[in-house]
Design an enzyme around this catalytic site. Structure first.
Site, PDB file in Angstrom:
ATOM      1  N   ARG A 199       1.172  -1.067  -0.173  1.00 21.01           N
ATOM      2  CA  ARG A 199       0.003  -0.181   0.182  1.00 21.01           C
ATOM      3  C   ARG A 199       0.588   1.071   0.105  1.00 21.01           C
ATOM      4  O   ARG A 199       1.885   1.241   0.571  1.00 21.01           O
ATOM      5  CB  ARG A 199      -0.750   0.099   0.892  1.00 21.01           C
ATOM      6  CG  ARG A 199      -1.839  -1.160   1.195  1.00 21.01           C
ATOM      7  CD  ARG A 199      -2.148  -1.037   3.283  1.00 21.01           C
ATOM      8  NE  ARG A 199      -3.205  -2.088   2.434  1.00 21.01           N
ATOM      9  CZ  ARG A 199      -3.095  -3.402   3.563  1.00 21.01           C
ATOM     10  NH1 ARG A 199      -2.192  -3.799   3.914  1.00 21.01           N
ATOM     11  NH2 ARG A 199      -3.784  -4.070   3.515  1.00 21.01           N
ATOM     12  N   LYS A 229      -1.718  -1.969   7.799  1.00 27.85           N
ATOM     13  CA  LYS A 229      -3.273  -1.236   7.554  1.00 27.85           C
ATOM     14  C   LYS A 229      -4.319  -2.046   8.892  1.00 27.85           C
ATOM     15  O   LYS A 229      -5.402  -1.988   9.098  1.00 27.85           O
ATOM     16  CB  LYS A 229      -4.192  -1.734   5.964  1.00 27.85           C
ATOM     17  CG  LYS A 229      -5.733  -0.865   6.155  1.00 27.85           C
ATOM     18  CD  LYS A 229      -6.158  -0.356   5.117  1.00 27.85           C
ATOM     19  CE  LYS A 229      -7.548   0.103   4.307  1.00 27.85           C
ATOM     20  NZ  LYS A 229      -7.594   0.197   3.425  1.00 27.85           N
ATOM     21  N   HIS A 231      -3.951   3.140  -5.634  1.00 22.04           N
ATOM     22  CA  HIS A 231      -3.906   1.918  -5.144  1.00 22.04           C
ATOM     23  C   HIS A 231      -4.478   0.847  -6.147  1.00 22.04           C
ATOM     24  O   HIS A 231      -4.175  -0.698  -5.329  1.00 22.04           O
ATOM     25  CB  HIS A 231      -5.476   2.138  -4.115  1.00 22.04           C
ATOM     26  CG  HIS A 231      -5.614   0.596  -3.262  1.00 22.04           C
ATOM     27  ND1 HIS A 231      -5.015   0.991  -1.873  1.00 22.04           N
ATOM     28  CD2 HIS A 231      -7.028   0.007  -3.681  1.00 22.04           C
ATOM     29  CE1 HIS A 231      -5.517  -0.563  -1.598  1.00 22.04           C
ATOM     30  NE2 HIS A 231      -6.875  -0.832  -2.118  1.00 22.04           N
ATOM     31  N   ARG A 270      -1.689  -1.909  -6.586  1.00 20.49           N
ATOM     32  CA  ARG A 270      -2.509  -2.977  -5.590  1.00 20.49           C
ATOM     33  C   ARG A 270      -2.776  -4.070  -5.966  1.00 20.49           C
ATOM     34  O   ARG A 270      -2.047  -5.137  -6.014  1.00 20.49           O
ATOM     35  CB  ARG A 270      -2.834  -2.966  -4.042  1.00 20.49           C
ATOM     36  CG  ARG A 270      -3.076  -3.221  -3.256  1.00 20.49           C
ATOM     37  CD  ARG A 270      -3.390  -3.002  -2.030  1.00 20.49           C
ATOM     38  NE  ARG A 270      -3.743  -3.925  -0.630  1.00 20.49           N
ATOM     39  CZ  ARG A 270      -2.873  -4.561  -0.203  1.00 20.49           C
ATOM     40  NH1 ARG A 270      -1.327  -5.047  -0.188  1.00 20.49           N
ATOM     41  NH2 ARG A 270      -3.620  -5.309   1.027  1.00 20.49           N
ATOM     42  N   HIS A 305      -3.854 -10.205   3.125  1.00 17.12           N
ATOM     43  CA  HIS A 305      -5.445 -10.377   2.985  1.00 17.12           C
ATOM     44  C   HIS A 305      -5.603 -10.905   3.600  1.00 17.12           C
ATOM     45  O   HIS A 305      -4.565 -12.185   3.631  1.00 17.12           O
ATOM     46  CB  HIS A 305      -5.666 -10.486   1.576  1.00 17.12           C
ATOM     47  CG  HIS A 305      -5.659  -9.823   0.213  1.00 17.12           C
ATOM     48  ND1 HIS A 305      -5.067  -9.103  -0.573  1.00 17.12           N
ATOM     49  CD2 HIS A 305      -6.417  -7.851   0.639  1.00 17.12           C
ATOM     50  CE1 HIS A 305      -4.929  -8.110  -1.009  1.00 17.12           C
ATOM     51  NE2 HIS A 305      -6.001  -7.216  -0.249  1.00 17.12           N
ATOM     52  N   TYR A 310      -9.203  -7.839  -5.360  1.00 18.57           N
ATOM     53  CA  TYR A 310      -7.453  -7.791  -5.643  1.00 18.57           C
ATOM     54  C   TYR A 310      -7.945  -8.151  -6.735  1.00 18.57           C
ATOM     55  O   TYR A 310      -6.615  -7.864  -7.492  1.00 18.57           O
ATOM     56  CB  TYR A 310      -6.729  -7.549  -4.597  1.00 18.57           C
ATOM     57  CG  TYR A 310      -7.297  -6.492  -3.591  1.00 18.57           C
ATOM     58  CD1 TYR A 310      -6.720  -5.329  -3.633  1.00 18.57           C
ATOM     59  CD2 TYR A 310      -8.109  -6.159  -2.769  1.00 18.57           C
ATOM     60  CE1 TYR A 310      -6.814  -3.993  -3.576  1.00 18.57           C
ATOM     61  CE2 TYR A 310      -8.385  -4.864  -2.067  1.00 18.57           C
ATOM     62  CZ  TYR A 310      -7.534  -4.085  -1.863  1.00 18.57           C
ATOM     63  OH  TYR A 310      -7.685  -3.038  -1.239  1.00 18.57           O
TER      64      TYR A 310
END
Length: 172
Positions: A44, A69, A124, A127, A150, A159
């Site tokens: 990120r 995050k 983003h 990613r 994840h 994603y």
């Protein structure tokens, strides 16, 4: 996700020196390497901005991320391309790999997109590109989740944007 030659155009745009109305601005030495590392690692923007050299082991090809995050620390493997991008960077006295703010990244990235004539993309989205590319390289879901951080397969799937033509080639 970057399509066709957009990645090449974007990286080339990072090498251009933008000309301001009041003279020439120097290009940022960190933007191109940051984009490459983002695409290669699925990190990120916030993780890249917080990354310090003490947490990067170029010999072992690993970057350690703390307080991410999702709340977990993780070790991210570095491809040869990511290593080359990191090695190209000047060292900052504060120990940061990318000594910039998240907002500076956002602004510089937007300017590079305009120069590259790439629309509908934000940082983003790299990613998403990276996550998809990891699957395209043949990594399994657990390996990809380990790299991207994840926690659920549902989020990992969100994603992942695989190319139907590439899948058709795999089918023979």
């Amino acid at each position: 996700r970057l399509q066709g030659d957009e990645e090449t155009r974007l990286l080339k745009a990072c090498d251009m020196t933008p000309v301001a109305s009041r003279g020439t601005q120097m290009r940022s030495p960190w933007l191109r390497p940051m984009i490459i590392v983002a695409i290669e690692t699925a990190m990120r923007r916030s993780e890249l901005v917080k990354l310090e050299w003490k947490d990067v082991d170029l010999k072992k090809r690993v970057a350690r991320l703390f307080d991410t995050k999702n709340g977990d620390d993780r070790a991210v493997p570095l491809s040869q391309r990511a290593i080359a991008a990191l090695e190209s960077l000047p060292r900052s006295i504060d120990g940061k790999v990318f000594p910039v703010t998240g907002n500076a990244v956002k602004l510089q990235f937007r300017r590079a997109l305009v120069r590259a004539k790439v629309t509908g993309l934000n940082f983003h989205d790299l990613r998403h590109k990276a996550t998809s590319r990891l699957f395209e390289r043949g990594l399994n879901p657990m390996e990809v989740a380990s790299i991207t951080g994840h926690k659920t397969m549902v989020m990992l799937k969100r994603y992942t944007h695989l190319n139907a033509e590439d899948l058709a080639r795999k089918l023979g």
